[in-house]
Design a protein around this motif. Sequence first.
Motif, PDB file in Angstrom:
ATOM      1  N   GLY A 101       5.885  -2.403   9.550  1.00  0.00           N
ATOM      2  CA  GLY A 101       7.219  -2.470   8.955  1.00  0.00           C
ATOM      3  C   GLY A 101       7.246  -3.203   7.627  1.00  0.00           C
ATOM      4  O   GLY A 101       8.194  -3.061   6.849  1.00  0.00           O
ATOM      5  N   ALA A 102       6.196  -3.980   7.340  1.00  0.00           N
ATOM      6  CA  ALA A 102       6.112  -4.678   6.050  1.00  0.00           C
ATOM      7  C   ALA A 102       6.012  -3.697   4.886  1.00  0.00           C
ATOM      8  O   ALA A 102       6.286  -4.053   3.736  1.00  0.00           O
ATOM      9  CB  ALA A 102       4.909  -5.619   6.042  1.00  0.00           C
ATOM     10  N   VAL A 103       5.649  -2.451   5.181  1.00  0.00           N
ATOM     11  CA  VAL A 103       5.543  -1.430   4.131  1.00  0.00           C
ATOM     12  C   VAL A 103       6.911  -1.129   3.514  1.00  0.00           C
ATOM     13  O   VAL A 103       7.002  -0.732   2.351  1.00  0.00           O
ATOM     14  CB  VAL A 103       4.907  -0.139   4.695  1.00  0.00           C
ATOM     15  N   TYR A 104       7.975  -1.334   4.274  1.00  0.00           N
ATOM     16  CA  TYR A 104       9.314  -1.047   3.753  1.00  0.00           C
ATOM     17  C   TYR A 104       9.611  -1.813   2.464  1.00  0.00           C
ATOM     18  O   TYR A 104      10.154  -1.266   1.510  1.00  0.00           O
ATOM     19  CB  TYR A 104      10.379  -1.384   4.794  1.00  0.00           C
ATOM     20  N   GLN A 105       9.284  -3.089   2.443  1.00  0.00           N
ATOM     21  CA  GLN A 105       9.559  -3.887   1.243  1.00  0.00           C
ATOM     22  C   GLN A 105       8.777  -3.343   0.049  1.00  0.00           C
ATOM     23  O   GLN A 105       9.301  -3.256  -1.072  1.00  0.00           O
ATOM     24  CB  GLN A 105       9.197  -5.354   1.475  1.00  0.00           C
ATOM     25  N   LEU A 106       7.543  -2.964   0.299  1.00  0.00           N
ATOM     26  CA  LEU A 106       6.705  -2.393  -0.751  1.00  0.00           C
ATOM     27  C   LEU A 106       7.328  -1.099  -1.275  1.00  0.00           C
ATOM     28  O   LEU A 106       7.408  -0.872  -2.490  1.00  0.00           O
ATOM     29  CB  LEU A 106       5.314  -2.122  -0.175  1.00  0.00           C
ATOM     30  N   ALA A 107       7.790  -0.258  -0.352  1.00  0.00           N
ATOM     31  CA  ALA A 107       8.385   1.030  -0.734  1.00  0.00           C
ATOM     32  C   ALA A 107       9.680   0.838  -1.523  1.00  0.00           C
ATOM     33  O   ALA A 107       9.918   1.517  -2.528  1.00  0.00           O
ATOM     34  CB  ALA A 107       8.640   1.870   0.510  1.00  0.00           C
ATOM     35  N   LYS A 108      10.524  -0.091  -1.076  1.00  0.00           N
ATOM     36  CA  LYS A 108      11.781  -0.340  -1.785  1.00  0.00           C
ATOM     37  C   LYS A 108      11.511  -0.846  -3.195  1.00  0.00           C
ATOM     38  O   LYS A 108      12.215  -0.490  -4.144  1.00  0.00           O
ATOM     39  CB  LYS A 108      12.633  -1.357  -1.025  1.00  0.00           C
ATOM     40  N   GLY A 109      10.489  -1.676  -3.332  1.00  0.00           N
ATOM     41  CA  GLY A 109      10.140  -2.197  -4.648  1.00  0.00           C
ATOM     42  C   GLY A 109       9.692  -1.114  -5.614  1.00  0.00           C
ATOM     43  O   GLY A 109       9.783  -1.279  -6.834  1.00  0.00           O
ATOM     44  N   LYS A 110       9.230   0.003  -5.069  1.00  0.00           N
ATOM     45  CA  LYS A 110       8.783   1.122  -5.896  1.00  0.00           C
ATOM     46  C   LYS A 110       9.875   2.176  -6.072  1.00  0.00           C
ATOM     47  O   LYS A 110       9.647   3.205  -6.704  1.00  0.00           O
ATOM     48  CB  LYS A 110       7.536   1.767  -5.270  1.00  0.00           C
ATOM     49  N   GLY A 111      11.046   1.928  -5.481  1.00  0.00           N
ATOM     50  CA  GLY A 111      12.177   2.822  -5.692  1.00  0.00           C
ATOM     51  C   GLY A 111      12.350   3.935  -4.682  1.00  0.00           C
ATOM     52  O   GLY A 111      13.131   4.866  -4.906  1.00  0.00           O
ATOM     53  N   PHE A 112      11.675   3.861  -3.538  1.00  0.00           N
ATOM     54  CA  PHE A 112      11.809   4.897  -2.515  1.00  0.00           C
ATOM     55  C   PHE A 112      13.056   4.681  -1.654  1.00  0.00           C
ATOM     56  O   PHE A 112      13.428   3.537  -1.368  1.00  0.00           O
ATOM     57  CB  PHE A 112      10.597   4.889  -1.574  1.00  0.00           C
TER      58      PHE A 112
END
Length: 227
Positions: A101-112
């Motif tokens: 679930g930590a991937v969510y923060q990474l994805a949001k930071g990239k604009g997904f």
Amino acid sequence: MMLKMLLPACSEGVMYLCYFLGGLAFITAASAQGADIKDATVEEIKAFFERQNKKVLTFAGYSGAGYESEALMLEQAGRILGEFDPARTIVNGGATAGGVGAVYQLAKGKGFLTTGIVSSQAKQYNAELSPYVDYVFYVEDATWGGFIEGSEELSPTSKAMVENSDIIVGIGGGEVARDEMIAARRLGKEVRFIPADMNHQEAIEKAKKNGLPVPTDFRGPAGAAFE
């Protein structure tokens, strides 16, 4: 009082207008940070994704078991995300904050745009949702997911997860992730698997707590099936 301090330029004559406009700003900001969380059927979830008209990239992996190296997991996830256009791709997962679930923060930071599909068991046990998920769908389910015991049929949660994914990327993973990747591959969907150890200490402590032998293989069920 807080708004008055934040809006010192407002004269007494227009203070009420400033309160109103300032209040709207705070409400809008709060709403933008909140996820759209709802109970949904498999059919309703399918209709949602069809309306988006985007490719759905799903990340599967460990949840409560955690990762021996979360930093490495995020590095691997970041490379995968770099292959996709945020304007044309939704990043999907299991909605909860732990593990993959930590991937969510990474994805949001990239604009997904981010989505999560999770069993109603998560609500029952107060599982923490990631604050970086835009849309969360709770699916009524007697299990956490995977194949229904004694069959090759997916539980409602995993059915919604697999059917709405174009690509599933597994970074390690337990039984649920393993079953979803197996089912996705059978449907001809693209499945990528990246080996990753679960958190060693947590696995050892869990085994001791349950009176089980201390584990020596930390690849997880998905690793055993896909490596």
